[in-house]
Design a protein around this motif. Structure first.
Motif, PDB file in Angstrom:
ATOM      1  N   ALA A 303       0.822  -1.214   0.000  1.00 34.16           N
ATOM      2  CA  ALA A 303       0.000   0.000   0.000  1.00 34.16           C
ATOM      3  C   ALA A 303       0.854   1.262   0.000  1.00 34.16           C
ATOM      4  CB  ALA A 303      -0.916  -0.013   1.210  1.00 34.16           C
ATOM      5  N   PHE A 304       2.034   1.192   0.620  1.00 28.92           N
ATOM      6  CA  PHE A 304       2.858   2.397   0.738  1.00 28.92           C
ATOM      7  C   PHE A 304       3.452   2.830  -0.601  1.00 28.92           C
ATOM      8  CE2 PHE A 304       3.147   0.855   5.199  1.00 28.92           C
ATOM      9  CZ  PHE A 304       2.442   1.911   5.743  1.00 28.92           C
ATOM     10  N   TRP A 305       3.503   1.915  -1.567  1.00 33.61           N
ATOM     11  CA  TRP A 305       4.071   2.290  -2.874  1.00 33.61           C
ATOM     12  C   TRP A 305       3.016   2.809  -3.837  1.00 33.61           C
ATOM     13  CZ3 TRP A 305       8.941   3.202  -3.971  1.00 33.61           C
ATOM     14  CH2 TRP A 305       9.924   2.667  -3.130  1.00 33.61           C
ATOM     15  N   GLN A 306       1.746   2.847  -3.376  1.00 31.62           N
ATOM     16  CA  GLN A 306       0.674   3.226  -4.300  1.00 31.62           C
ATOM     17  C   GLN A 306       0.827   4.634  -4.849  1.00 31.62           C
ATOM     18  OE1 GLN A 306      -3.159   2.495  -2.666  1.00 31.62           O
ATOM     19  NE2 GLN A 306      -2.742   0.331  -2.322  1.00 31.62           N
ATOM     20  N   GLN A 307       1.192   5.564  -3.962  1.00 32.45           N
ATOM     21  CA  GLN A 307       1.301   6.960  -4.402  1.00 32.45           C
ATOM     22  C   GLN A 307       2.365   7.099  -5.481  1.00 32.45           C
ATOM     23  OE1 GLN A 307      -0.474   9.726  -3.682  1.00 32.45           O
ATOM     24  NE2 GLN A 307      -1.878   8.397  -2.599  1.00 32.45           N
TER      25      GLN A 307
ATOM     26  N   LEU B  96      18.358   7.994   5.870  1.00 32.27           N
ATOM     27  CA  LEU B  96      18.696   6.591   5.612  1.00 32.27           C
ATOM     28  C   LEU B  96      20.196   6.418   5.448  1.00 32.27           C
ATOM     29  CD1 LEU B  96      15.861   5.541   3.141  1.00 32.27           C
ATOM     30  CD2 LEU B  96      16.120   4.931   5.546  1.00 32.27           C
ATOM     31  N   VAL B  97      20.827   7.313   4.645  1.00 32.80           N
ATOM     32  CA  VAL B  97      22.258   7.178   4.397  1.00 32.80           C
ATOM     33  C   VAL B  97      23.037   7.409   5.693  1.00 32.80           C
ATOM     34  CG1 VAL B  97      24.240   8.177   3.184  1.00 32.80           C
ATOM     35  CG2 VAL B  97      22.112   7.764   1.961  1.00 32.80           C
ATOM     36  N   TYR B  98      22.579   8.382   6.471  1.00 33.48           N
ATOM     37  CA  TYR B  98      23.264   8.639   7.742  1.00 33.48           C
ATOM     38  C   TYR B  98      23.165   7.422   8.651  1.00 33.48           C
ATOM     39  CZ  TYR B  98      23.964  10.197  12.515  1.00 33.48           C
ATOM     40  OH  TYR B  98      24.381  10.287  13.804  1.00 33.48           O
ATOM     41  N   ASN B  99      21.980   6.866   8.759  1.00 30.05           N
ATOM     42  CA  ASN B  99      21.797   5.727   9.656  1.00 30.05           C
ATOM     43  C   ASN B  99      22.546   4.494   9.161  1.00 30.05           C
ATOM     44  OD1 ASN B  99      20.269   6.772  11.774  1.00 30.05           O
ATOM     45  ND2 ASN B  99      18.447   6.796  10.477  1.00 30.05           N
ATOM     46  N   ALA B 100      22.699   4.370   7.841  1.00 29.20           N
ATOM     47  CA  ALA B 100      23.391   3.207   7.295  1.00 29.20           C
ATOM     48  C   ALA B 100      24.904   3.356   7.408  1.00 29.20           C
ATOM     49  CB  ALA B 100      22.985   2.997   5.843  1.00 29.20           C
ATOM     50  N   SER B 101      25.399   4.587   7.170  1.00 27.18           N
ATOM     51  CA  SER B 101      26.850   4.752   7.091  1.00 27.18           C
ATOM     52  C   SER B 101      27.439   5.390   8.343  1.00 27.18           C
ATOM     53  CB  SER B 101      27.207   5.611   5.875  1.00 27.18           C
ATOM     54  OG  SER B 101      26.776   6.937   6.106  1.00 27.18           O
ATOM     55  N   GLY B 102      26.618   6.082   9.100  1.00 24.44           N
ATOM     56  CA  GLY B 102      27.128   6.749  10.294  1.00 24.44           C
ATOM     57  C   GLY B 102      27.825   8.064   9.997  1.00 24.44           C
ATOM     58  N   SER B 103      27.879   8.454   8.723  1.00 27.29           N
ATOM     59  CA  SER B 103      28.536   9.713   8.365  1.00 27.29           C
ATOM     60  C   SER B 103      27.492  10.720   7.906  1.00 27.29           C
ATOM     61  CB  SER B 103      29.547   9.470   7.246  1.00 27.29           C
ATOM     62  OG  SER B 103      29.797  10.685   6.575  1.00 27.29           O
ATOM     63  N   ILE B 104      27.415  11.857   8.612  1.00 26.08           N
ATOM     64  CA  ILE B 104      26.423  12.857   8.250  1.00 26.08           C
ATOM     65  C   ILE B 104      26.808  13.533   6.943  1.00 26.08           C
ATOM     66  CG2 ILE B 104      27.378  14.875   9.448  1.00 26.08           C
ATOM     67  CD1 ILE B 104      23.733  13.908   9.694  1.00 26.08           C
ATOM     68  N   ARG B 146       7.142  12.049  -3.245  1.00 26.81           N
ATOM     69  CA  ARG B 146       6.628  11.775  -1.906  1.00 26.81           C
ATOM     70  C   ARG B 146       6.237  10.304  -1.792  1.00 26.81           C
ATOM     71  NH1 ARG B 146       5.477  15.000   2.041  1.00 26.81           N
ATOM     72  NH2 ARG B 146       5.399  16.907   0.837  1.00 26.81           N
ATOM     73  N   GLY B 147       5.727   9.760  -2.910  1.00 27.65           N
ATOM     74  CA  GLY B 147       5.333   8.354  -2.926  1.00 27.65           C
ATOM     75  C   GLY B 147       6.524   7.432  -2.708  1.00 27.65           C
ATOM     76  N   ILE B 148       7.668   7.759  -3.313  1.00 29.34           N
ATOM     77  CA  ILE B 148       8.873   6.934  -3.114  1.00 29.34           C
ATOM     78  C   ILE B 148       9.266   6.965  -1.639  1.00 29.34           C
ATOM     79  CG2 ILE B 148      11.320   6.706  -3.653  1.00 29.34           C
ATOM     80  CD1 ILE B 148      10.716   7.818  -6.418  1.00 29.34           C
ATOM     81  N   SER B 149       9.239   8.178  -1.074  1.00 28.50           N
ATOM     82  CA  SER B 149       9.575   8.317   0.334  1.00 28.50           C
ATOM     83  C   SER B 149       8.619   7.491   1.198  1.00 28.50           C
ATOM     84  CB  SER B 149       9.520   9.794   0.709  1.00 28.50           C
ATOM     85  OG  SER B 149       9.594   9.939   2.085  1.00 28.50           O
ATOM     86  N   GLU B 150       7.334   7.537   0.838  1.00 26.35           N
ATOM     87  CA  GLU B 150       6.324   6.777   1.574  1.00 26.35           C
ATOM     88  C   GLU B 150       6.565   5.277   1.419  1.00 26.35           C
ATOM     89  OE1 GLU B 150       2.442   8.294   0.616  1.00 26.35           O
ATOM     90  OE2 GLU B 150       1.467   6.652   1.681  1.00 26.35           O
ATOM     91  N   GLY B 151       6.955   4.889   0.199  1.00 22.67           N
ATOM     92  CA  GLY B 151       7.231   3.479  -0.052  1.00 22.67           C
ATOM     93  C   GLY B 151       8.411   2.980   0.769  1.00 22.67           C
ATOM     94  N   ILE B 152       9.458   3.832   0.882  1.00 25.67           N
ATOM     95  CA  ILE B 152      10.648   3.436   1.636  1.00 25.67           C
ATOM     96  C   ILE B 152      10.352   3.405   3.131  1.00 25.67           C
ATOM     97  CG2 ILE B 152      13.013   4.065   2.242  1.00 25.67           C
ATOM     98  CD1 ILE B 152      13.213   5.452  -0.491  1.00 25.67           C
ATOM     99  N   LEU B 153       9.715   4.475   3.616  1.00 24.55           N
ATOM    100  CA  LEU B 153       9.557   4.633   5.063  1.00 24.55           C
ATOM    101  C   LEU B 153       8.333   3.909   5.613  1.00 24.55           C
ATOM    102  CD1 LEU B 153      10.405   8.403   5.564  1.00 24.55           C
ATOM    103  CD2 LEU B 153      11.807   6.453   6.178  1.00 24.55           C
ATOM    104  N   GLY B 154       7.313   3.701   4.776  1.00 23.31           N
ATOM    105  CA  GLY B 154       6.069   3.174   5.304  1.00 23.31           C
ATOM    106  C   GLY B 154       5.503   4.147   6.313  1.00 23.31           C
ATOM    107  N   ASP B 155       5.057   3.629   7.461  1.00 25.93           N
ATOM    108  CA  ASP B 155       4.553   4.573   8.461  1.00 25.93           C
ATOM    109  C   ASP B 155       5.577   4.795   9.578  1.00 25.93           C
ATOM    110  OD1 ASP B 155       4.374   2.091   9.439  1.00 25.93           O
ATOM    111  OD2 ASP B 155       2.213   2.096   9.811  1.00 25.93           O
ATOM    112  N   THR B 156       6.837   4.479   9.284  1.00 22.06           N
ATOM    113  CA  THR B 156       7.869   4.721  10.297  1.00 22.06           C
ATOM    114  C   THR B 156       8.585   6.026   9.987  1.00 22.06           C
ATOM    115  OG1 THR B 156       9.540   3.576   9.016  1.00 22.06           O
ATOM    116  CG2 THR B 156       8.263   2.263  10.577  1.00 22.06           C
TER     117      THR B 156
END
Lengths: 338, 336
Positions: A303-307, B96-104, B146-156
């Motif tokens: 669902a999160f990829w829908q947008q 995401l990159v910061y959390n993965a690599s530890g380098s800001i 915004r949709g890509i961001s939503e897809g990556i993050l979900g509701d987190t």
């Protein structure tokens, strides 16, 4: 080759091109449906899903027809979601405080409030000579803010509404939900008005070439004010539909709906430059948007990829539209050379 | 069509009223003064408190970074509705990159790169398909980014960026009494102002906005300029994303919602017409600080954000109608 060019030359009329565009959109839609039906294991085309789809997207569809008229005169209205919220909230509050006791009066009052909002917007755009995008941007803030002001940021919950009003969105007539009837009737009206009435032809004239329309004696200001008022009234109607469907009125309802509506129009081949597009296209556009939104979860896409996917589909639709148009133009030119 | 008729109106006005730009800014400045006076009279003991004032201003500076590229884009007669989505995606990538690599540093680099690429995509789409309205394309890419961001993050949310002290101080740190971010903002304002008004590139932007075809025949690479400006807007979205992360320390998929409309509102109020070819950056800056101070001042007396939005919206509509009203009065006088 020559035969092909000749037929193309014959079909080079604008009407033919437009009609073929709708047929191609219809084909894409059918293809989409077949794929979805196949991938979802036959769970898509069931009466239950279709009814649900019609109920959930009826308000978007209604808004699309209003936006169609606005886009046709070369305008745009990004304040419709705010108008929807304001009229939905105002009519719900009147119901809450016992001023409205008949569900149809709620619909009527909501439509009238929307009409008022639209009229003011139309006056500002036509008489104040403000660009539509700027005026409606301003009114988006104003009307949404007023919604919070009149409601004091509170909800109107379902137990404060008339039972008959919330029941309205669940009932159906001849197997089709009432909400779907509203948009079907509106579709027929818009279709007839645009095709066969003087007003409809004037809308196209203003959108295609405002200067020429003015010289040929069309009162442009009057058309603009009328169209924005109608659009406002439709947004008001959608407000009542929305509150009836979700059985509550909140100040932030339908935020961002204008983007879906514009997207539906664009997919349906309505040009933002005005003068191009029709009711059939808009209907197909909004059905496509609804199917995409509903089906992604059925075919197992998160669902999160829908947008994101929706964005891609809109881009593809407009890009393909341009490529087809370019190809058509080139073929027409070729035909002329011979 | 709407933009076309808008431009004709602008033309008539320019001829009849003379130097409109000066007038526009003087009207704006009067509004600016009025806002200050109203604010002061509402809370006389608190309003001109320097640290309060600066903190109040700081609130709006992050989204204010978008005003500069938006001014350029509107000047070209284009519009960019995707900046909100772009900032959101860039900020997501930073986290995401910061959390993965530890380098800001790596995070910032990735964010700016993401923003620039997104801007480039907008630019390429618009210059390859010149028939398309910018509003449609950027509306779609806004949903997409915004949709890509939503897809990556979900509701987190992606978090933890404020653990790095110097990064946090991008927003919270100050030099003397003045926040770093305000200094950076003012420096950017000067740079963008100089580019817009004092360089060949700036003049070319005005030419393109005034009349695309004429500019093309005059030998200006119209599509090249549009591509550069949209990419620049993407770059600035990356920069804005950096400040956003410094401010909030966490990013969700609803980050930076509405930035596009806020920026457009400021630009239009500042006299940059969405029809293109008209406006100044100083005008946009006056409008920006007017709105920022209005928000701060009314916030001091506990007026809700939604009511402030009503006031800003009304201000926008009324101010934009001023030239029309002036014309009407003038016509009325001539008749008499």
């Amino acid at each position: 080759m020559t035969v092909k060019q000749k037929t193309l030359k014959k079909g080079g009329k604008l009407g033919e091109v437009l009609r073929s565009r709708e047929i191609s959109l219809l084909l894409v839609m059918v293809l989409l449906c077949v794929v979805i039906q196949w991938r979802s294991g036959g769970t898509f085309f069931t009466p239950g899903v279709i009814t649900q789809l019609a109920q959930n997207y009826a308000y978007t569809a209604v808004l699309t027809f209003g936006m169609l008229l606005v886009l046709l005169i070369g305008g745009i209205d990004i304040s419709i979601a705010s108008t929807l919220a304001f009229s939905g909230m105002a009519s719900s509050m009147l119901m809450q405080h016992g001023f409205l006791t008949n569900p149809f009066m709620v619909f009527l009052v909501s439509t009238l409030i929307g009409l008022g909002c639209g009229l003011i917007i139309g006056l500002v755009i036509a008489k104040g000579k403000v660009l539509p995008i700027i005026a409606t941007l301003g009114f988006q803030y104003i009307v949404r803010g007023l919604t919070y002001v009149i409601s004091d940021s509170k909800w109107v919950s379902s137990d404060e509404m008339l039972p008959a009003f919330t029941q309205f969105s669940l009932d159906s007539f001849l197997g089709i939900p009432y909400l779907a009837w509203i948009f079907l009737v509106l579709f027929v009206i818009v279709l007839l008005v645009l095709k066969w009435t003087e007003f409809g032809r004037q809308i196209y004239a203003v959108g295609s070439n405002a200067e020429a329309a003015k010289i040929s004696g069309i009162n442009i200001d009057r058309i603009k004010i009328l169209v924005y008022s109608i659009n406002g009234a439709i947004a008001g109607l959608a407000g009542a539909m929305f509150t009836s469907k979700y059985a509550s009125a909140q100040s932030n309802m339908a935020t961002g709906a204008e983007m879906d509506v514009i997207a539906a129009c664009v997919i349906g081949g309505v040009s933002l430059n005005g003068g191009q597009g029709n009711a059939v296209g808009a209907l197909l556009g909004v059905i496509t948007i609804a199917i995409i939104s509903k089906s992604l979860s059925l075919v197992g896409i998160d669902a999160f990829w829908q947008q994101a996917l929706k964005g891609v589909i809109i881009l593809l639709a407009v890009a393909v539209n341009v490529l087809v148009q370019r190809n058509n133009d080139r073929e027409v030119l070729k035909g002329r050379e011979i | 069509m709407a933009t076309k008729s808008g431009r004709t109106i602008a033309h008539i006005k320019q001829r009849s009223v003379g130097s409109v730009l000066l007038r526009w800014e003087s009207i704006l400045f009067l509004i600016f003064l009025a806002v200050n006076i109203v604010n002061y009279s509402l809370s006389p003991d608190k309003y001109f408190n320097t640290s309060n004032l600066l903190r109040g201003l700081r609130e709006t500076l992050v989204s204010g970074m978008i005003v500069f590229p938006m001014a350029f884009i509107l000047l070209l007669g284009d519009i960019d509705l995707s900046v909100g989505g772009n900032v959101c995606l860039s900020a997501t990538v930073l986290g995401l990159v910061y959390n993965a690599s530890g380098s800001i540093w790596l995070g910032i680099l990735a964010a700016v790169a993401t923003g620039t690429v997104c801007g480039l995509i907008n630019g390429l789409l618009l210059t390859r398909f010149t028939e398309l309205a910018p509003m449609v394309v950027t509306l779609a890419t806004n949903i997409l980014y915004r949709g890509i961001s939503e897809g990556i993050l979900g509701d987190t949310a992606t978090k933890g960026m404020q653990k790095v002290d110097w990064f946090k101080s991008l927003y919270f740190g100050k030099l003397g009494d003045i926040y770093y971010i305000l200094i950076i903002f003012l420096v950017l304002a000067v740079i963008f102002g100089l580019v817009m008004h004092k360089t060949v590139f700036g003049r070319q932007m005005f030419a393109v906005g005034e009349n695309k075809r004429a500019a093309k025949y005059a030998g200006i690479g119209v599509e090249k300029i549009r591509l550069i400006v949209f990419t620049l807007a993407g770059f600035m979205c990356g920069i804005t994303a950096m400040f956003y992360c410094a401010k909030t320390g966490s990013v969700m998929s609803n980050a930076a919602e509405g930035y596009e409309l806020d920026a457009i509102c400021v630009c239009v109020l500042g006299g940059i017409s969405t029809a293109g070819g008209k406006g100044t950056l100083p005008g946009a800056m006056i409008a920006f600080f007017t709105i920022a101070l209005l928000k701060y001042g009314l916030g001091l007396v506990n007026i809700k954000g939604q009511i402030i939005n009503v006031i800003i919206g009304a201000l926008l509509v009324v101010v934009v109608m001023i030239p029309t009203v002036q014309d009407l009065i003038k016509k009325h006088r001539i008749k008499k």
